[in-house]
Design an enzyme around this catalytic site. Sequence first.
Site: not given
Length: 386
Positions: A46, A129, A147
Amino acid sequence: MPKPLVATPEKELPAFRRRLLAWFRREKRDLEWRRTRDPYRIWVSEIMLQQTRVAAVAPYYTQFLARFPTVERLARAREDAVLRAWAGLGYYSRARNLRRAAQEIVTQHGGKFPREMQEALALPGIGRYTASAVLSIAYGEPWAVLDGNVARVLSRLGAVRGPLRQPRIWRRLEESASGLLARNVAGDWNQAMMELGATVCTPRTPRCSACPVARWCRARAMGIADQLPCARRAAKPVRLTLAAAVLLDPRGRTLVVRQSGIARKGVARKTRKEGPKEATALFSRLWQFPAVDISAQAGAEIPGSAAERLSRHLASELGLQAVALQPAGMARHAVTFHDIRLMPFLARVERLPRIPGSRTPRLTEFGALPISGATRKIAAAALACL
Ligand code: SF4
């Protein structure tokens, strides 16, 4: 409380979720980080995927995890080693934060990525996020991600007009994302929404005919799918011209420093609107050649004029007087918001200056250090002149 922007009728929600999840399980791209539930590996992916395309991330992800296979190994690593593994991905503050967060996970959480949202958010470099993505994918915790991809999908499903990043609209998109979330399979759900945005509901030409949730989409029904979300005014790129000196002694060694002064004197000033992070992301504390920002100088693109300015910089910053600077071509380097013209100069010197904290690697062995893409291009230009 304001109404969510995407109001899929309650009775239709199960069908909506079923369709999207079935599509995801059938069509999802086979990505390495999708083959694990290990929170450390998901977290690394991520962070790498922030501002970086999937295709660019894939090889780095594999190499990084081969080098740092566990959070403990990352926590014990030297910053230089982590930056070296990150070199080429850009936005190096991500790598530094990753290492600092790994250290906190080891010392404060027994080596396990925390499961609680507030604890995850307290780690360096982790925002809403990233925390939602890791907690949902690794642990199945019911947090919805939002996002740019997901926001675009939601804005089209609900025919939302207006700038999505406006706080009022963004908050309502968050509520919509939470309302749609399939809480019992939160990780798959979040990935399905992101995958839909990345592969079908794409920014310019959404492929509505291949969309599993087309029948619930208001923008499609109204024929305005490709007009949403409203275009953001494109930020004008910041143009920079940097003159860099590749010093070379008779043994083929060169001089690199951690801070050339560029970020402090030039880039930071020019990127104030985007925030100091941009300058940090470009140059901060990676090894680089002595350089000076000559963007504001009249005739910056003329080698003679650039050499004169660089020569003054070398004299004042490194105590090098009257160095003969040989132009070594020109290179371009583009990073978000920045269009950088690089003007490398080769300078043969009898002896390299001694600068505290500097290094003097051989120019041909430069790749072993953590350096940015821009520095790599400068080195290549200088090598081509030898
Ligand atoms: Fe996006 Fe088209 Fe699907 Fe609507 S129907 S969500 S615009 S791909």
